[in-house]
Scaffold this active site. Structure first.
Site, PDB file in Angstrom:
ATOM      1  N   ARG A  79       0.702  -1.529   0.367  1.00 29.30           N
ATOM      2  CA  ARG A  79       0.231   0.248   0.464  1.00 29.30           C
ATOM      3  C   ARG A  79       1.007   1.476  -0.173  1.00 29.30           C
ATOM      4  NH1 ARG A  79      -2.559   2.767   4.407  1.00 29.30           N
ATOM      5  NH2 ARG A  79      -4.616   4.272   3.236  1.00 29.30           N
ATOM      6  N   HIS A 122      -3.061  10.847   0.134  1.00 27.24           N
ATOM      7  CA  HIS A 122      -2.328  11.387   1.497  1.00 27.24           C
ATOM      8  C   HIS A 122      -1.704  12.247   1.745  1.00 27.24           C
ATOM      9  CE1 HIS A 122      -1.291   8.007   5.011  1.00 27.24           C
ATOM     10  NE2 HIS A 122      -0.631   8.476   4.844  1.00 27.24           N
ATOM     11  N   GLU A 167      -7.382   8.715   5.423  1.00 26.86           N
ATOM     12  CA  GLU A 167      -7.962   9.709   6.873  1.00 26.86           C
ATOM     13  C   GLU A 167      -8.572  10.862   6.960  1.00 26.86           C
ATOM     14  OE1 GLU A 167      -5.100   9.132   9.656  1.00 26.86           O
ATOM     15  OE2 GLU A 167      -5.088   6.928   9.781  1.00 26.86           O
ATOM     16  N   ASN A 296      -7.883   2.431   9.568  1.00 30.42           N
ATOM     17  CA  ASN A 296      -6.362   2.625  10.466  1.00 30.42           C
ATOM     18  C   ASN A 296      -6.961   2.484  11.893  1.00 30.42           C
ATOM     19  OD1 ASN A 296      -5.415   2.859   7.260  1.00 30.42           O
ATOM     20  ND2 ASN A 296      -4.947   4.624   7.779  1.00 30.42           N
ATOM     21  N   TYR A 298      -5.174   2.401  16.014  1.00 30.67           N
ATOM     22  CA  TYR A 298      -3.346   2.643  16.497  1.00 30.67           C
ATOM     23  C   TYR A 298      -3.675   1.868  17.778  1.00 30.67           C
ATOM     24  CZ  TYR A 298      -1.225   4.340  12.501  1.00 30.67           C
ATOM     25  OH  TYR A 298      -0.559   3.843  10.993  1.00 30.67           O
ATOM     26  N   GLU A 362      -3.688  -0.066   7.825  1.00 29.66           N
ATOM     27  CA  GLU A 362      -2.445   0.219   9.026  1.00 29.66           C
ATOM     28  C   GLU A 362      -2.550  -0.057  10.211  1.00 29.66           C
ATOM     29  OE1 GLU A 362      -1.359   4.906   9.234  1.00 29.66           O
ATOM     30  OE2 GLU A 362      -1.976   4.815   6.699  1.00 29.66           O
TER      31      GLU A 362
END
Ligand code: FCB
Length: 458
Positions: A79, A122, A167, A296, A298, A362
């Site tokens: 990616r 991005h 995002e 994504n 985290y 991600e």
């Protein structure tokens, strides 16, 4: 469950991710012009260490070596993002040299049996388009569609899986409300306009890709967090959690997947003029077919209604709130390590949108690495990946249609406002020599990818 019992479904896709501005360098070659990040980086104080996109990981010049390394690591997908300011510098005419770079990258990937997973945006908007209003201006969505058309026409014979945006929350709120990301604006009304125009850009680009290229799957990547009220019994904390979840997640998910903005969020954002940007037909475009959703992940957000926020806040219209510290291990970014949050994010998406295939686009962690004669023994990062893959597997066991996992990141890189100080790579980059050294985490991840199953960290 024992580690050795954790086997992923057949065909599960293993990959790693990067983004153009974070790894490519070569910001002024082959016709590329400034993006908002080039300009943002030049302002003293915006980026730790005064760092910029040069030379980053010099991926523009070293991509062949990097692709060979991916193949050695057993990765089946890469990616990456395509830089708009290379393909249509200044947002204007198509630049063949820019497209040629991505064609070479994609051909090299295909020659190594690695699927290309490009993302069109991005965060590197051509600065000229920012000067004309940026994402706060409706016209930017149409310029994005022009760029998507040119890219899909040139590369659509080689690419199946397209992602429009990465995002959009960060692009809109960190860029236009908090000003901590490019373009560095602190204008809440511009941020809420940007939300709608990014989504409109997604809808137009998705349509453009499907028109330009025959066999495509189109998705979008969102950053998802469970948002947990600090005191679940407190109505005020619950309301802050509702507002934050609305701004962070539902404002994107609902229009994309239900064709409407959530009424409570629209009401919260009315002081900033949100709904006047939404025109007839926009929501039909935004909610066009979606073949997959990129997630994504985290960390979690734990939120309280007690005041505590200082400095510029991305949280437009939320009112008093804070993120109380809890006693969990944290990464070098200060983010709590909360693998169970990944399971809960995936379960939530599955419960609401059961037919939608999901990919983790991600997941990863910054930790301080020491490089010595034995390489980089990044036990913390390896353990982070292991715990999150277990969490992802838990979700699969509960029926979630999770089809793949891309770790962030293949390479140490430019971590936006944190510059090069934070390292997320499974491969270490020496920024002086550009020598790549696969860390312990890369070697571990390669065994997992090859075996399609978890292996013990030590
Ligand atoms: C995400 C970004 C990615 C990287 C990671 C750490 O928000 O998409 O570029 O910076 O965070």
């Amino acid at each position: 469950m024992k580690v050795t019992d954790i086997v992923f479904p057949q065909g599960f896709l293993w990959g790693a991710a990067t983004a153009a501005f974070q790894v490519e360098g070569a910001t002024d070659v082959d016709g590329r012009t400034d993006s908002i990040w080039d300009v943002f980086c030049r302002v003293p104080g915006n980026v730790v260490g005064g760092d910029c996109g040069e030379p980053a990981a010099d991926h523009y010049r070293r991509f062949e070596q990097d692709v060979r390394m991916m193949a050695e690591l057993g990765l089946r997908a890469y990616r990456f993002s395509i830089a708009w300011p290379r393909v249509r510098p200044d947002g204007g005419a198509v630049n063949q040299a820019g497209l040629d770079f991505y064609r070479r990258l994609i051909d090299t990937l295909l020659a190594h049996d690695i699927q290309p997973w490009p993302t069109l945006y991005h965060w590197d908007l051509p600065q000229k388009l920012e000067d004309a209003g940026g994402w706060a201006a409706r016209d930017t969505a149409f310029r994005f569609a022009d760029y998507a058309t040119a890219t899909a026409e040139a590369l659509g014979d080689r690419v199946t899986n397209w992602t429009t945006l990465n995002e959009p929350w960060c692009a809109a709120f960190l860029g236009y409300a908090a000003g901590v990301h490019a373009p560095g604006r602190t204008d809440p009304a511009a941020a809420v306009a940007a939300v709608h125009h990014l989504l409109l850009g997604h809808g137009l680009a998705a349509q453009a890709i499907r028109t330009a290229a025959a066999f495509t799957r189109v998705g979008i990547t969102l950053n998802m967090y469970p948002i947990i009220p600090a005191d679940p019994a407190s109505a005020a904390d619950q309301d802050v959690a509702r507002r934050l979840d609305g701004l962070q997640q539902r404002i994107f998910l609902d229009p994309l997947l239900r064709g409407e903005y959530p009424a409570d969020v629209v009401a919260d954002l009315e002081p900033f003029g949100f709904s006047r940007h939404v025109r007839a037909g926009d929501l039909e475009l935004i909610s066009g077919p979606l073949d997959m959703l990129g997630v994504n992940y985290y960390t979690e957000h734990h939120v309280s209604s007690r005041p505590g926020e200082t400095g510029p806040s991305p949280w437009v219209g939320v009112g008093d709130h804070s993120f109380p510290r809890r006693d969990f291990p944290r990464t070098d970014m200060g983010w709590e390590v909360r693998p169970e949050g990944l399971t809960s994010v995936l379960l939530r998406l599955h419960a609401q949108y059961p037919r939608l295939p999901l990919y983790i686009t991600e997941n990863g962690a910054a930790f301080r690495d020491e490089i010595d004669g034995d390489g980089v023994q990044d036990v913390d990062r390896t353990a982070y990946l292991e715990s999150h893959l277990r969490a992802a597997h838990d979700a699969i066991e509960m029926g979630v249609k999770l089809r793949g996992y891309f770790c962030w990141s293949l390479l140490d890189n430019f971590e936006w406002a944190e510059g090069y100080a934070k390292r997320f790579g499974i491969v270490h980059v020496d920024y002086d020599t550009q020598v790549r050294t696969p860390k312990m985490s890369a070697k571990w991840f390669a065994r997992v990818a090859r075996g399609n199953a978890l292996v013990a960290v030590r």
